[in-house]
Design a protein around this motif. Structure first.
Motif, PDB file in Angstrom:
ATOM      1  N   PRO A  47      -8.110  -3.804   5.324  1.00 49.41           N
ATOM      2  CA  PRO A  47      -9.089  -2.872   6.150  1.00 49.41           C
ATOM      3  C   PRO A  47      -8.977  -2.175   7.441  1.00 49.41           C
ATOM      4  N   ILE A  48      -7.697  -2.626   7.908  1.00 46.18           N
ATOM      5  CA  ILE A  48      -7.406  -2.040   9.068  1.00 46.18           C
ATOM      6  C   ILE A  48      -6.609  -0.417   8.829  1.00 46.18           C
ATOM      7  N   GLY A  49      -5.814  -0.446   7.659  1.00 44.08           N
ATOM      8  CA  GLY A  49      -5.302   0.694   7.613  1.00 44.08           C
ATOM      9  C   GLY A  49      -6.294   1.879   7.278  1.00 44.08           C
ATOM     10  N   VAL A  50      -7.358   1.186   6.241  1.00 44.76           N
ATOM     11  CA  VAL A  50      -8.343   2.259   5.900  1.00 44.76           C
ATOM     12  C   VAL A  50      -9.522   2.816   6.981  1.00 44.76           C
ATOM     13  N   THR A  51      -9.582   1.611   7.749  1.00 49.97           N
ATOM     14  CA  THR A  51     -10.468   2.019   9.128  1.00 49.97           C
ATOM     15  C   THR A  51      -9.773   2.839   9.762  1.00 49.97           C
ATOM     16  N   ALA A  52      -8.564   2.893  10.056  1.00 47.88           N
ATOM     17  CA  ALA A  52      -7.816   3.943  11.142  1.00 47.88           C
ATOM     18  C   ALA A  52      -7.874   5.246  10.506  1.00 47.88           C
ATOM     19  N   LEU A  53      -7.668   5.203   8.963  1.00 52.17           N
ATOM     20  CA  LEU A  53      -7.648   6.562   8.510  1.00 52.17           C
ATOM     21  C   LEU A  53      -9.087   7.426   8.322  1.00 52.17           C
ATOM     22  N   ILE A  54      -9.859   6.402   8.053  1.00 50.85           N
ATOM     23  CA  ILE A  54     -11.365   7.083   8.265  1.00 50.85           C
ATOM     24  C   ILE A  54     -11.602   7.583   9.667  1.00 50.85           C
ATOM     25  N   LEU A  55     -11.413   6.785  10.690  1.00 49.17           N
ATOM     26  CA  LEU A  55     -11.642   7.180  12.248  1.00 49.17           C
ATOM     27  C   LEU A  55     -10.722   8.241  12.593  1.00 49.17           C
TER      28      LEU A  55
END
Length: 133
Positions: A31-39
């Motif tokens: 979830p951290i990578g996906v959240t970082a890319l979304i942000l």
């Protein structure tokens, strides 16, 4: 500001599929990578929207005119001190402060004192000495 707006919106368009590809590749389990890319994509969208909204209110700049000449952008860009050693002292103070984060707070405090002095000198260097206004 048309060039800047396009740059940020193109980066938004780039990061949306990158986020989807990363999500499918990691099976949405990280979830951290996906959240970082979304942000990151949302940050570029926000910046692009701000530049678009601001650019609509301002007149066309010489950089935005496709048939503009170099002479269109000439003029006064402001006052700049010819040479200064103060940024070097400020950078050294920042290096001592960052080293203080790893070594100890006592070193950070020493660097902060030098940084405060360097910032004050940098702010007021145009008011005295050889380059005073």
């Amino acid at each position: 500001m048309r060039v800047e707006t396009k740059l940020f919106l193109y980066l938004f368009v780039f990061f949306v599929p990158v986020t989807l590809i990363y999500g499918f590749w990691s099976k949405w389990s990280e979830p951290i990578g996906v959240t970082a890319l979304i942000l990151t994509a949302l940050l570029f969208a926000l910046s692009g929207f701000y530049l678009y909204a601001t650019g609509k209110k301002l007149p066309l700049r010489p950089e935005d005119n496709a048939s503009g000449e170099i002479e269109d952008a000439e003029g006064n860009y402001g006052y700049f001190v010819a040479s200064s050693w103060t940024p070097l002292w400020l950078a050294g103070s920042a290096a001592v402060m960052f080293a203080g984060l790893a070594i100890g707070w006592w070193l950070f405090i020493i660097g902060a004192v030098f940084a405060i002095v360097a910032v004050c000198l940098w702010v007021f260097e145009s008011f005295s000495g050889e380059y005073s206004i």
